[in-house]
Design an enzyme around this catalytic site. Structure first.
Site, PDB file in Angstrom:
ATOM      1  N   HIS A  25      -2.743  10.468   3.791  1.00 29.27           N
ATOM      2  CA  HIS A  25      -3.288   9.123   3.544  1.00 29.27           C
ATOM      3  C   HIS A  25      -4.777   9.147   3.850  1.00 29.27           C
ATOM      4  O   HIS A  25      -5.186   9.255   5.002  1.00 29.27           O
ATOM      5  CB  HIS A  25      -2.570   8.096   4.418  1.00 29.27           C
ATOM      6  CG  HIS A  25      -2.805   6.673   4.008  1.00 29.27           C
ATOM      7  ND1 HIS A  25      -4.012   6.033   4.198  1.00 29.27           N
ATOM      8  CD2 HIS A  25      -1.992   5.757   3.402  1.00 29.27           C
ATOM      9  CE1 HIS A  25      -3.928   4.795   3.749  1.00 29.27           C
ATOM     10  NE2 HIS A  25      -2.715   4.602   3.252  1.00 29.27           N
TER      11      HIS A  25
ATOM     12  N   CYS B  10       0.870  -1.179   0.000  1.00 27.75           N
ATOM     13  CA  CYS B  10       0.000   0.000   0.000  1.00 27.75           C
ATOM     14  C   CYS B  10       0.903   1.225   0.000  1.00 27.75           C
ATOM     15  O   CYS B  10       2.032   1.156  -0.478  1.00 27.75           O
ATOM     16  CB  CYS B  10      -0.939  -0.029   1.207  1.00 27.75           C
ATOM     17  SG  CYS B  10      -0.086  -0.074   2.792  1.00 27.75           S
TER      18      CYS B  10
END
Length: 664
Positions: free
Chosen positions: A585, A25
């Site tokens: 994020h 990720c």
């Protein structure tokens, strides 16, 4: 960073033949392994390029950092010959290797439902503690503050009303959260909760418009009976209740989905809510409510009986077992039980929450053991980790201390159990209980019954002192070889790296200057350590803040350059013109959505100005995926600064508000 070297070291540590699949990720490698026990954890802990590791949902995750993780991943694929897979596919691979565990599934379900409503219960509980402070006799002489100063009685009565409301209307809060978790309309879930408290509310309104909430309108209070097709149905009020509304909303979700699939669109909007609510409502009062109320009463009474019967010895045993329970994740089910205990206390039928007290003793003990390691170890990386995770544990977040420090050495974990067991037993002997949920640590006194606060503080100090002393003493006498070996390794590393490290540090710090970073999106600011992702909450990626978004657009917080713009649109890496390296994020584990609900507006290497649009996201789609949209705003080169300070650690923030300040 030498990506090939780091990839090779990770592969060696986890075992090439042990690797099943790999994905990544924005910040970490996500690996599925045949056997987690074969990992050389010490090698990864010593690796300066690895910021941390942890295991979750069948995945072994290695934290590398934004801008580097994708290159390390490419090297791993190249060196192992594995096929690239998405994070969503990796989840399926991990799940296929695990057997379904109904107990863990139930715990996760309860956690998903109760965690969102905890702030309301914390507020109500702390208001109750404040009211107890004002009305308790014996704290300030023989009379309470209200008796000494009658002018504040009106304020005290209002505080009492506000403190009771979240618990009295608890079925409504649970109804909303449960509906979201079960995939039902949240407003219909709220309606079911309202229906379940309506008889009690009607009773109170009928008694007197301005009367305070009475104990007559508590669990199971009723105003009479209904004759439903010949059945004698009690007009019960399910105030303060949890289990009945959980089952009722679960049934609502099944009915709503059933009618959505089968009714024509022309009538679906009107008749699906009507039929779902009326059927659920009737079944709730006829079957679900009475049966589940009995189950709820048995559960609560059983826990109270255990507490009354075993006394301080039972508390001591629970204090020793609490941290091992945290390791398994079973503690996620405790808020549901604690809510029942606090609700029972609120309506005068229970003692209060002793689980919170035990958790506080255990958390402080683990934090104390971690601080003992800080003084024992010569490993600089471990010193930094033990100090930060120790503070975190004292404030109620123990996972970084448990998994990052205490379990690595093993003996601190067990030494801490001695402290927590001793303190919990003393707390049980003194009958210390909580009247609200809160931070289970040194700040937990805010949740404690007013008359017990001094005893609580003493027990916390006992827990800390015993755990620290036993850990430090054992480390100095029995584990001396472990720390001597660490010291030798550290000295050798320092001799080799001292000059280049000093040069690199000076160069890095010369490239950064003080600056203020603006909020990249609107919403509610929350502490980074409170987010439900250990990579961010442990501050392994750097210091910063989190935001629960109220909008759907992400803006540039500084003038600078986009270093990373993920194709999935869920994360952005930015370097400011003044040297700050920033990670934004969006959401937790949102990489698994593979870009659905996200739109990227910038590209890597693009110059940006403060306030430029970076991208957009759809919070509804994130919620539909069962994910959290909390957005992390992190300074990833925190080490290059003397301090990274939050200018607004809580409350509402607008786009462009000053949020973080970095200083050389």
């Amino acid at each position: 960073m030498d990506y090939s070297k780091v990839a090779s070291e990770v592969i060696t540590a986890v075992g090439k033949d042990n690797l099943v699949a790999a994905a990544h990720c924005a910040t970490r490698l996500r690996l599925v392994l045949k056997d987690d026990s074969k990992v050389d954890q010490k090698a990864l802990d010593k690796n300066a390029d690895v910021k941390g590791t942890f295991k979750t949902d069948g995945q072994y995750q290695v934290i590398i950092g934004p801008g580097d993780v994708n290159f390390v991943y490419d090297e791993i694929i190249k060196q192992t010959g594995l096929t690239e897979v998405s994070t969503d596919d990796l989840k399926k691979i991990a799940a296929s290797g695990k057997k379904f565990n109904p107990i863990m599934a139930l715990i996760k379900l309860l956690s998903d439902i109760f965690v969102p409503i905890i702030p309301a219960l914390v507020a109500g509980g702390l208001l109750m503690a404040l009211n107890n402070f004002l009305t308790s006799e014996g704290l300030f002489g023989t009379k309470s503050l209200v008796q000494q100063f009658p002018i504040i009685k009106g304020s005290s009565d209002m505080i009492q009303l506000m403190s009771a409301a979240p618990f009295w209307f608890l079925p409504i809060l649970v109804g909303i959260s449960a509906a979201k978790r079960f995939g039902a309309n949240q407003f219909l879930g709220a309606s079911i909760g309202m229906i379940m408290v309506a008889p009690g509310a009607a009773n109170i309104i009928g008694l007197a418009a301005n009367a305070p909430i009475s104990k007559a309108a508590t669990i199971g209070a009723y105003t009479g009976f209904w004759n439903i097709f010949g059945l004698h149905v009690t007009q019960a009020s399910y105030t303060y209740q949890v289990i009945p509304v959980l089952v009722a909303v679960w049934l609502l979700s099944i009915l709503e989905k059933f009618f959505h699939k089968r009714l024509p669109s022309a009538v679906d909007f009107t008749f699906t809510p009507l039929l779902s609510v009326i059927i659920t409502g009737f079944l709730t009062f006829i079957v679900i409510g009475p049966v589940m109320k009995e189950v709820s009463d048995w559960l609560t009474n059983g826990i109270v009986w255990l507490y009354d019967t075993t006394g301080f010895l039972g508390m001591g045993v629970f204090g020793a077992l609490y941290s091992p329970v945290v390791m398994t994740g079973l503690h996620q089910s405790f808020p549901a039980i604690e809510t029942q205990l606090i609700s029972a206390f609120q309506n005068g039928t229970g003692h209060g929450d002793f689980i919170f007290v035990t958790a506080s003793m255990a958390n402080v003990a683990q934090g104390a053991a971690t601080f003992a390691i800080y003084f024992l170890t010569k490993d600089k990386k471990m010193k930094g980790l033990s100090s930060s995770s120790g503070v975190s544990a004292l404030l109620g977040i123990t996972e970084p201390a448990l998994f990052g420090v205490n379990l690595k050495y093993r003996f601190p974990f067990f030494c801490a159990l001695i402290g927590s067991a001793s303190a919990a037993a003393i707390a049980g002997l003194l009958q210390v209980v909580a009247v609200s949920l809160g931070s289970a640590g040194f700040l937990g006194f805010l949740s404690i019954k007013a008359s017990s606060i001094p005893f609580y503080v003493v027990c916390e100090l006992i827990s800390f002192a015993i755990a620290f002393a036993v850990t430090y003493g054992y480390g100095k006498t029995k584990a001396v070889d472990v720390f001597a070996a660490e010291a030798a390794v550290e000295e050798a590393i320092e001799e080799v790296q001292e000059i280049p490290e000093e040069a690199a540090s000076a160069a890095n710090k010369a490239q950064v200057t003080d600056e203020v970073l603006a909020a990249p999106l609107a919403g509610e600011a929350v502490e980074l350590t409170s987010v439900n992702d250990p990579v961010f909450s442990s501050e392994a990626m750097g210091k910063g803040i989190a935001i629960k978004p109220s909008g759907n657009t992400v803006y540039a917080p500084v003038d600078g350059t986009v270093q990373i713009a993920f194709d999935t649109g869920h994360a952005y890496g930015i370097k400011s013109d003044n040297g700050a390296e920033i990670l934004i994020h969006i959401g937790i584990d949102t990489v698994s959505m593979e870009g659905k609900g996200f739109e990227q507006k910038v590209q890597a290497d693009q110059k940006i100005k403060k306030g430029d649009v970076l991208g957009t996201f759809d919070s509804d789609k994130i919620a539909e995926a069962g994910l959290d949209n909390t957005t992390m705003f992190i300074v990833t080169n925190t080490a290059d600064y003397a301090s990274v300070e939050t200018l607004a650690s809580s409350g509402t923030v607008a786009v462009g508000d000053s949020l973080l300040e970095v200083k050389k």
